[in-house]
Structure formats: structure tokens, C-alpha cells
Scaffold this motif. Sequence first.
Motif, PDB file in Angstrom:
ATOM      1  N   GLY A  12       0.775  -1.230   0.000  1.00 14.58           N
ATOM      2  CA  GLY A  12       0.000   0.000   0.000  1.00 14.58           C
ATOM      3  C   GLY A  12       0.808   1.281   0.000  1.00 14.58           C
ATOM      4  O   GLY A  12       0.239   2.376  -0.029  1.00 14.58           O
ATOM      5  N   TRP A  13       2.136   1.179   0.016  1.00 12.80           N
ATOM      6  CA  TRP A  13       2.953   2.393   0.082  1.00 12.80           C
ATOM      7  C   TRP A  13       3.038   3.097  -1.272  1.00 12.80           C
ATOM      8  O   TRP A  13       3.307   2.477  -2.290  1.00 12.80           O
TER       9      TRP A  13
ATOM     10  N   ARG B 289       0.295  10.042   4.844  1.00 14.58           N
ATOM     11  CA  ARG B 289      -1.052  10.528   4.615  1.00 14.58           C
ATOM     12  C   ARG B 289      -1.893   9.397   4.038  1.00 14.58           C
ATOM     13  O   ARG B 289      -1.505   8.750   3.071  1.00 14.58           O
ATOM     14  N   THR B 290      -3.061   9.171   4.623  1.00 13.92           N
ATOM     15  CA  THR B 290      -3.972   8.129   4.150  1.00 13.92           C
ATOM     16  C   THR B 290      -4.539   8.499   2.790  1.00 13.92           C
ATOM     17  O   THR B 290      -4.983   9.622   2.582  1.00 13.92           O
ATOM     18  N   MET B 291      -4.535   7.559   1.848  1.00 16.63           N
ATOM     19  CA  MET B 291      -5.050   7.804   0.502  1.00 16.63           C
ATOM     20  C   MET B 291      -6.345   7.051   0.217  1.00 16.63           C
ATOM     21  O   MET B 291      -7.126   7.440  -0.637  1.00 16.63           O
ATOM     22  N   GLU B 292      -6.555   5.940   0.908  1.00 14.92           N
ATOM     23  CA  GLU B 292      -7.803   5.203   0.743  1.00 14.92           C
ATOM     24  C   GLU B 292      -8.107   4.432   2.016  1.00 14.92           C
ATOM     25  O   GLU B 292      -7.221   4.201   2.846  1.00 14.92           O
TER      26      GLU B 292
ATOM     27  N   ARG C  55      -1.366   4.549   1.145  1.00 19.62           N
ATOM     28  CA  ARG C  55      -0.953   5.727   1.897  1.00 19.62           C
ATOM     29  C   ARG C  55       0.325   6.292   1.290  1.00 19.62           C
ATOM     30  O   ARG C  55       1.139   5.560   0.720  1.00 19.62           O
ATOM     31  N   SER C  56       0.477   7.596   1.409  1.00 18.07           N
ATOM     32  CA  SER C  56       1.636   8.286   0.852  1.00 18.07           C
ATOM     33  C   SER C  56       2.637   8.572   1.966  1.00 18.07           C
ATOM     34  O   SER C  56       2.302   9.228   2.961  1.00 18.07           O
TER      35      SER C  56
END
Length: 215
Positions: free
Chosen positions: A32-33, A106-109, A132-133
Motif C-alpha cells: 500500500g505504500w 497521509r492516508t489515501m484510501e 498511503r503516501s
Amino acid sequence: MNRQQAIKTRTIPFVFSDETRDSYGTVLPVKGWDLSTFNKMGVALYNHSSFGSDPDNVIGTARAWVEGNKLIGEITFEKEDINPKAEKVFQKVLAGTIKGCSVGFRTMERGEWGKGEEAYDGKKPTYYYGRRSLLEISVTPIPANPNAKVRSVHAQQEDAEPTGEMEYLVGEVRSFDPDTEGDEEEQRQAEAEKESALLRANVAMAQADALMAMS
């Protein structure tokens, strides 16, 4: 990396993160990164101090990449003549006094809860983050993820041939909480951990929902 090379380049390799359940009751799956923003800016901080007025809280630059189920990276510390704080942290990392690091992202989804005991209403609720970013990496004395720490820096023997392999420091994060006995205290600790996991996950889901609503 041997110690002399680390001193010369001022660069230390770290495990930034892996898929271990952390002290917040959450997991950061490696797949997820999103590293695109981070690898452009490459910000390395001490203890997530990004909002203060002291520019020396930025202790160096960093880059990150994925190896297997780990987020790997390295930090290049600023020189002493421009940042005494970076020099102090660098020396403490070399000495082994500080071993840990922590990710700022930062959460992206939206993510999801685990199954069985890791479900929302389970005995050990665990929230698995979505995409997440990565924004910054911080050197910190006590990381949330016990496996987020410096990779070993060897004092290489003169006659030894370099192997090209990197080992990991073997250790654990010790608790600074007082020792307790009895089922009641264990129950209170378990409930506190569960509440922390639920709160952190709810915040993450709210952030993800807000981002998706804005897009």
C-alpha cells in the motif's frame, strides 16, 4: 555497510516499516505504500518534529524502497557545521543509543479490519491501512513498530572480505511501564490497547473518506 563507510558517507540504512502489528493496533501493508512524493522530497526528521520553528529538526535527507514485505531506506545526516542536532542524532545512532525510526504518512484510501480475533469486535482488533503516501521518516527512540530500526553497521575487520549482505540488528523494544501482576491489570491493558486501536482506525477511515469526497 561497515562503520567506516557509514562515517564517511554519513548514511545509515534502516528498516522503515514492515507488516508487524504496531503499538497502535494497526498494520501498514507494504503493497500500500506510495513513495513518489517522499522520494522527491526525502525529508528526515527527529521525532516527527515538522511543525516547530527550529529548522534543525530536519536532520537530513532520505530515500525509501520496498524489499519483500519490508519498507527499506537510508538516511543521510547533515554535517555538524550546519546542524549540530543532526550530528548528535547521527552519533547516537552509530553508538547504538538510538535504534528506532518511524514513518509519517497521509492516508489515501480506506483500509479494513482483520478477521477473527482481529475483527472490529474481536479480542485483538487490528486495522489494516489502505494505500498511503509516505511523507517523512523520523529517527525516534521508541518506534510504534518494534521492527522499525537501524540496520547493523559493522566495524569491519581489515582482513575480512566484504560479503555484500546486510544484516539486521537483533533486539527488541523494552517497555518502560512498571511491572504488573494479576488478571485485572492484564484485562485493563488489553482494553486500553483495544480502545487505542479502534480510535486510530476510526481516524484513519475518516481521513480516507474525506480525501475520497474531495477527489
